[in-house]
Write an enzyme that holds these catalytic residues in place. Sequence first.
Site, PDB file in Angstrom:
ATOM      1  N   ASP A 161       0.875  -1.161   0.000  1.00 52.14           N
ATOM      2  CA  ASP A 161       0.000   0.000   0.000  1.00 52.14           C
ATOM      3  C   ASP A 161       0.916   1.216   0.000  1.00 52.14           C
ATOM      4  O   ASP A 161       2.106   1.119   0.325  1.00 52.14           O
ATOM      5  CB  ASP A 161      -0.933  -0.023   1.219  1.00 52.14           C
ATOM      6  CG  ASP A 161      -2.153   0.857   0.983  1.00 52.14           C
ATOM      7  OD1 ASP A 161      -3.167   0.665   1.672  1.00 52.14           O
ATOM      8  OD2 ASP A 161      -2.086   1.735   0.090  1.00 52.14           O
TER       9      ASP A 161
HETATM   10  C1  GLC Z   1      -4.284   4.405  -0.289  1.00 55.16           C
HETATM   11  C2  GLC Z   1      -5.182   3.202  -0.073  1.00 55.16           C
HETATM   12  C3  GLC Z   1      -5.116   2.199  -1.196  1.00 55.16           C
HETATM   13  C4  GLC Z   1      -4.903   2.943  -2.500  1.00 55.16           C
HETATM   14  C5  GLC Z   1      -3.505   3.528  -2.444  1.00 55.16           C
HETATM   15  C6  GLC Z   1      -3.204   4.392  -3.674  1.00 55.16           C
HETATM   16  O1  GLC Z   1      -3.702   4.796   0.903  1.00 55.16           O
HETATM   17  O2  GLC Z   1      -5.037   2.504   1.155  1.00 55.16           O
HETATM   18  O3  GLC Z   1      -6.349   1.461  -1.211  1.00 55.16           O
HETATM   19  O4  GLC Z   1      -5.031   2.072  -3.612  1.00 55.16           O
HETATM   20  O5  GLC Z   1      -3.265   4.292  -1.262  1.00 55.16           O
HETATM   21  O6  GLC Z   1      -4.008   5.507  -3.689  1.00 55.16           O
END
Ligand code: GLC
Length: 731
Positions: free
Chosen positions: A266
């Site tokens: 993430d």
């Molecule tokens: C965010 C979310 C994730 C998302 C990523 C990119 O913090 O937790 O679901 O795809 O970052 O935006």
Amino acid sequence: MMTRSIKKAGLMVAFMALATMNAGAQTYLNPNAPLEERVKDALSRMTTHEKIKLLHAQSKFTSAGVPRLGIRQLNMDDGPHGVREELEWNTWNPARWTNDYIVAFPSLTCLASTWNRGLSLAYGDAVSEEFAFRGKDIMLGPGVNIQRTPLNGRAFEYMGEDPYLAGEMVVPYIQAAQRNGVACCLKHFVLNDQETDRFAVNVNVSERAMHEIYLEPFRRVVEKAHVWTIMGSYNLWNGVHCCHNDALLNGILKKGWNWDGALVSDWGGTTNTWEAVHGGLDIEMGTYTDGKTKESNFGYDQYYLGNPFEQLIEEGKVPMSVLDEKASRVLRTIFRTAMNPNKVIGSQCSEAHYDVCRQVGEEGIVLLKNEKNILPLDASKYQKILVVGENATRSLTQGGGSSELKTLRDVSPLEAFQGLYGDKIDYAQGYYSGRTIYDQVDRIDPEKQAALKAEALQKAKSADLIIFVGGLNKNHGQDCENGDRESYNLSFGQNELIAELAKIQKNTIVVIFGGNPYAMPWLNQVKALTHCWYLGSEAGTALANVLSGKVCPSGKLPVTFAQKYEDYPYVKFGAEAYPGVNKQVYYKEDIFVGYRHFTTNNVKPLFPFGYGLSYTTFAYGKPTVTQENGNMVVSVQVTNTGKVAGKEIAQIYVNAPKTGLPRAARELKGFAKTRTLRPNESETLRITIPKEDLRYYDETAHDWALTKGTYTLHVGASVNDIRGHATITLD
Ligand code: GLC
């Protein structure tokens, strides 16, 4: 003569050499070559530095390819409900493109509520066509975290409280997307079941609950849809961040489930090099950011899998095989997507996509109350229909965090009602929710709130029907990433407003948007209630089609609506069970999440899991069960016994033989939805339950096990509305 023949021979040799070299060069570029040969050939041509660069971001939403070899980069983007607007290469700011308006599809909880695998396939096909058209190779979704608390800020992005329903309903979406050459990125692996302290909370859960409840949707998807990438979650399990947790990613996912894809962190979920190298991480994204707002002045080479990892390789502290294993997974993803000759061109904002959007919305809306069949609306009965509520006009496709969308078309409920009922419709906002910039909510001005309420109550006096449209709205704390709801109640004075409107006009219909259950102190005073999740670009059209009877509602709840917040199983264990104390949360309800608790402990819910009304009625025949090559097949005839055409969802709940081990009284292990049945028409549903789906997780053997004995298969219209049962004995 001699010279010419020598020259000819020389030319032949040169040609042969070139052809061989070319043939060698062709393997990784040859779209018809077997995938693993392309991977191996490409790897053999790459320098150490080029392999390292594959493993981390080169911008906000891309990871590098190998330009020298003509190997494409990976373009990623959010989110599960549609393609996010283009952001700048290196910042969280919108790039302000003018051609990135897209279709916002309904939230995934809405898709789960359709219980319609065919619609899930259509959804995955349509949304991945929009990703492909925008040149994306990985769509960052869907999410299958389990809804153990109705306060989870991101529940709207997930598929409810049951692991079987979540897994089954997301498999077709992923199969369709990957058939289009777009990788899904199943998230957030694992135990990211709350937003409070999401970057640091350590989840303590029993091994059995981990496997039977929280890992199960991911396992089903890996086994049945072979998802190409998975996103690690921010939180910790057993004290180690899930984005590089060796036991989870190498032990369970890659070795245990034999998964060959690439594990993506993430954004900002990677915290150190050693664990990232040895803990199963393949692509490090968004490091030194918080996944939405914070920036950093670190360069991409300074990522944990960047220079620090390369140094470990150069110094011989980590064998090249570790780097090759990661790089191979990334190359495999590139050849499955960016360099996949069968990847579709796709399309954007096509009428076909709007049709899918509308159908998922129509079949995901859940009719929870319909006193005296006030619905479907017969407009000829009413002179003045007053629509009240901010969500009648507010675009709910924005907000929510990373799943926010920039839409070309956004049909609001008010516009749709006006389109249907013309100047019979009047409107009063009734309340307002203020403006949110992701992490801050403006103060609500009580004067303004009171004035809006007074105006609505005044107009109610001259209306002979009221449609209240409210709920949550994807503001911070109102179904939004990076924060949970502060209360089980609806906010901004909605409960009081609904009660006072219903006192003035008893013909009051309530329409709620939101990803979670909520308290309904006004329920007995209103005539009808529909829960709509978030319906995307065609929200108004889908809602108006259901309320008007153009479409017969068929949605059923993928979560339990409790009588009161305290009835949710974790609440009695206090803050340790949610949201945790000192960044430690304990899943003390164990496997008894949602209806597993309510049915086993005889707690009566307000609206049970799998519940949803229709404008017609259905009768179930006596179910029969046969064994067919290791599977059980339940057959049950469903008949439309009402006056209008409709669809019915039959569910199979298993009750296992009693042993010393506590087990839920009901576990969903099968379901099917009929086609549209006209009055008096029947369909016999055949629902297959593989024997291994009846297993429980044995913590002493650290493996799944099957209890011998007699299983009862309850066939129901909801978990509490059982219409028949059959038994099967496993010896
Ligand atoms: C965010 C979310 C994730 C998302 C990523 C990119 O913090 O937790 O679901 O795809 O970052 O935006």
